[in-house]
Design a protein around this motif. Structure first.
Motif, PDB file in Angstrom:
ATOM      1  N   ASP A   1     -25.548 -57.478  52.672  1.00 14.72           N
ATOM      2  CA  ASP A   1     -25.200 -57.021  54.010  1.00 14.72           C
ATOM      3  C   ASP A   1     -23.444 -56.924  54.398  1.00 14.72           C
ATOM      4  O   ASP A   1     -23.208 -56.492  55.050  1.00 14.72           O
ATOM      5  CB  ASP A   1     -25.896 -57.937  55.012  1.00 14.72           C
ATOM      6  N   ARG A   2     -22.948 -57.917  53.306  1.00 22.00           N
ATOM      7  CA  ARG A   2     -21.495 -57.896  53.678  1.00 22.00           C
ATOM      8  C   ARG A   2     -20.493 -56.780  53.016  1.00 22.00           C
ATOM      9  O   ARG A   2     -20.981 -56.369  52.155  1.00 22.00           O
ATOM     10  CB  ARG A   2     -20.810 -59.350  53.380  1.00 22.00           C
ATOM     11  N   PRO A   3     -19.568 -56.308  53.747  1.00 23.04           N
ATOM     12  CA  PRO A   3     -18.706 -55.204  53.190  1.00 23.04           C
ATOM     13  C   PRO A   3     -18.025 -55.599  51.931  1.00 23.04           C
ATOM     14  O   PRO A   3     -17.680 -56.845  51.505  1.00 23.04           O
ATOM     15  CB  PRO A   3     -17.662 -55.045  53.979  1.00 23.04           C
TER      16      PRO A   3
ATOM     17  N   PHE B   1       2.909 -54.072  53.171  1.00 21.60           N
ATOM     18  CA  PHE B   1       1.992 -54.042  54.530  1.00 21.60           C
ATOM     19  C   PHE B   1       1.013 -55.385  54.632  1.00 21.60           C
ATOM     20  O   PHE B   1       0.621 -55.642  55.760  1.00 21.60           O
ATOM     21  CB  PHE B   1       1.168 -52.784  54.196  1.00 21.60           C
ATOM     22  N   ASN B   2       0.997 -56.219  53.314  1.00 24.24           N
ATOM     23  CA  ASN B   2       0.340 -57.420  53.443  1.00 24.24           C
ATOM     24  C   ASN B   2       0.984 -58.277  54.066  1.00 24.24           C
ATOM     25  O   ASN B   2       0.429 -59.055  54.775  1.00 24.24           O
ATOM     26  CB  ASN B   2       0.069 -57.722  52.005  1.00 24.24           C
ATOM     27  N   ARG B   3       2.346 -58.167  53.895  1.00 24.73           N
ATOM     28  CA  ARG B   3       3.135 -59.259  54.731  1.00 24.73           C
ATOM     29  C   ARG B   3       3.076 -58.827  56.373  1.00 24.73           C
ATOM     30  O   ARG B   3       3.116 -59.544  57.172  1.00 24.73           O
ATOM     31  CB  ARG B   3       4.610 -59.356  54.238  1.00 24.73           C
ATOM     32  N   LEU B   4       3.471 -57.427  56.435  1.00 21.17           N
ATOM     33  CA  LEU B   4       3.457 -56.823  57.845  1.00 21.17           C
ATOM     34  C   LEU B   4       2.275 -57.013  58.467  1.00 21.17           C
ATOM     35  O   LEU B   4       2.369 -57.708  59.853  1.00 21.17           O
ATOM     36  CB  LEU B   4       3.589 -55.567  57.649  1.00 21.17           C
ATOM     37  N   ILE B   5       0.935 -57.061  57.980  1.00 21.71           N
ATOM     38  CA  ILE B   5      -0.096 -57.293  58.860  1.00 21.71           C
ATOM     39  C   ILE B   5      -0.532 -58.908  58.499  1.00 21.71           C
ATOM     40  O   ILE B   5      -1.344 -59.071  57.532  1.00 21.71           O
ATOM     41  CB  ILE B   5      -1.255 -56.332  58.258  1.00 21.71           C
ATOM     42  N   ASP B   6       0.003 -59.770  59.210  1.00 22.04           N
ATOM     43  CA  ASP B   6      -0.410 -61.035  58.902  1.00 22.04           C
ATOM     44  C   ASP B   6      -1.541 -61.734  59.280  1.00 22.04           C
ATOM     45  O   ASP B   6      -2.332 -61.136  60.398  1.00 22.04           O
ATOM     46  CB  ASP B   6       0.785 -62.170  59.667  1.00 22.04           C
TER      47      ASP B   6
ATOM     48  N   SER C   1      -7.916 -55.627  54.353  1.00 20.70           N
ATOM     49  CA  SER C   1      -7.403 -55.320  52.954  1.00 20.70           C
ATOM     50  C   SER C   1      -7.650 -53.806  53.040  1.00 20.70           C
ATOM     51  O   SER C   1      -6.984 -53.106  52.387  1.00 20.70           O
ATOM     52  CB  SER C   1      -8.451 -56.095  52.020  1.00 20.70           C
ATOM     53  N   THR C   2      -8.658 -53.247  53.644  1.00 19.59           N
ATOM     54  CA  THR C   2      -8.980 -51.797  53.615  1.00 19.59           C
ATOM     55  C   THR C   2      -7.670 -51.060  54.325  1.00 19.59           C
ATOM     56  O   THR C   2      -7.131 -50.038  53.815  1.00 19.59           O
ATOM     57  CB  THR C   2     -10.264 -51.544  54.416  1.00 19.59           C
ATOM     58  N   LEU C   3      -7.167 -51.730  55.250  1.00 17.99           N
ATOM     59  CA  LEU C   3      -6.068 -51.170  56.079  1.00 17.99           C
ATOM     60  C   LEU C   3      -4.825 -51.044  55.286  1.00 17.99           C
ATOM     61  O   LEU C   3      -4.083 -50.016  55.205  1.00 17.99           O
ATOM     62  CB  LEU C   3      -5.773 -51.811  57.456  1.00 17.99           C
ATOM     63  N   VAL C   4      -4.484 -52.222  54.425  1.00 17.27           N
ATOM     64  CA  VAL C   4      -3.317 -52.537  53.579  1.00 17.27           C
ATOM     65  C   VAL C   4      -3.507 -51.276  52.521  1.00 17.27           C
ATOM     66  O   VAL C   4      -2.581 -50.746  52.235  1.00 17.27           O
ATOM     67  CB  VAL C   4      -3.285 -53.959  52.993  1.00 17.27           C
ATOM     68  N   PHE C   5      -4.700 -51.309  51.993  1.00 22.79           N
ATOM     69  CA  PHE C   5      -4.752 -50.191  50.855  1.00 22.79           C
ATOM     70  C   PHE C   5      -4.522 -48.787  51.197  1.00 22.79           C
ATOM     71  O   PHE C   5      -4.073 -47.938  50.476  1.00 22.79           O
ATOM     72  CB  PHE C   5      -5.923 -50.479  50.024  1.00 22.79           C
ATOM     73  N   LEU C   6      -5.191 -48.743  52.618  1.00 19.79           N
ATOM     74  CA  LEU C   6      -5.142 -47.355  53.046  1.00 19.79           C
ATOM     75  C   LEU C   6      -3.705 -46.978  53.434  1.00 19.79           C
ATOM     76  O   LEU C   6      -3.331 -45.603  52.907  1.00 19.79           O
ATOM     77  CB  LEU C   6      -5.920 -47.281  54.374  1.00 19.79           C
ATOM     78  N   LEU C   7      -2.847 -47.705  54.010  1.00 14.99           N
ATOM     79  CA  LEU C   7      -1.387 -47.692  54.239  1.00 14.99           C
ATOM     80  C   LEU C   7      -0.754 -47.408  53.357  1.00 14.99           C
ATOM     81  O   LEU C   7       0.246 -46.556  52.978  1.00 14.99           O
ATOM     82  CB  LEU C   7      -0.812 -48.683  55.147  1.00 14.99           C
ATOM     83  N   ALA C   8      -0.866 -48.243  52.070  1.00 16.62           N
ATOM     84  CA  ALA C   8      -0.069 -47.825  50.884  1.00 16.62           C
ATOM     85  C   ALA C   8      -0.468 -46.711  50.144  1.00 16.62           C
ATOM     86  O   ALA C   8       0.552 -45.719  49.726  1.00 16.62           O
ATOM     87  CB  ALA C   8      -0.850 -49.070  49.885  1.00 16.62           C
ATOM     88  N   THR C   9      -1.667 -46.268  50.386  1.00 21.28           N
ATOM     89  CA  THR C   9      -2.029 -44.838  49.648  1.00 21.28           C
ATOM     90  C   THR C   9      -1.343 -43.943  50.364  1.00 21.28           C
ATOM     91  O   THR C   9      -0.861 -42.947  49.980  1.00 21.28           O
ATOM     92  CB  THR C   9      -3.651 -44.691  49.605  1.00 21.28           C
ATOM     93  N   LEU C  10      -1.189 -43.977  51.571  1.00 17.31           N
ATOM     94  CA  LEU C  10      -0.815 -42.870  52.547  1.00 17.31           C
ATOM     95  C   LEU C  10       0.768 -42.876  52.300  1.00 17.31           C
ATOM     96  O   LEU C  10       1.280 -41.885  52.247  1.00 17.31           O
ATOM     97  CB  LEU C  10      -1.012 -43.295  54.223  1.00 17.31           C
TER      98      LEU C  10
END
Length: 81
Positions: free
Chosen positions: A2-4, A53-58, A10-19
């Protein structure tokens, strides 16, 4: 199961890095470089964007905690100086 697979952070960090990698690769291609150089520039930008982005999104939101004698982790009678 049931868990993602990844957390939202983590999804947001990878999405922003890909973008960021796609944008750098596209701009490099538009600047007149060939495809392998554009791909390498995009991959390098994505690789450098992950720690940024990992550091930015604390994750522990230290900026939102009040600083003072009642902050967590300080016992009674302890001073910071």
């Amino acid at each position: 199961m049931d868990r993602p697979l990844l957390s939202l952070r983590s999804t947001l960090v990878f999405l922003l890095a890909t973008l960021a990698g796609v944008v750098v690769g596209a701009l490099t291609s538009l600047a007149g470089e060939n495809t392998p150089h554009s791909l390498l520039a995009g991959l390098a930008a994505a690789g450098m964007a992950v720690p940024f982005f990992n550091r930015l999104i604390d994750s522990d939101a230290t900026a939102m905690r009040p600083s003072g004698p009642s902050s967590p982790g300080m016992g009674e009678g302890e001073n910071n100086g």
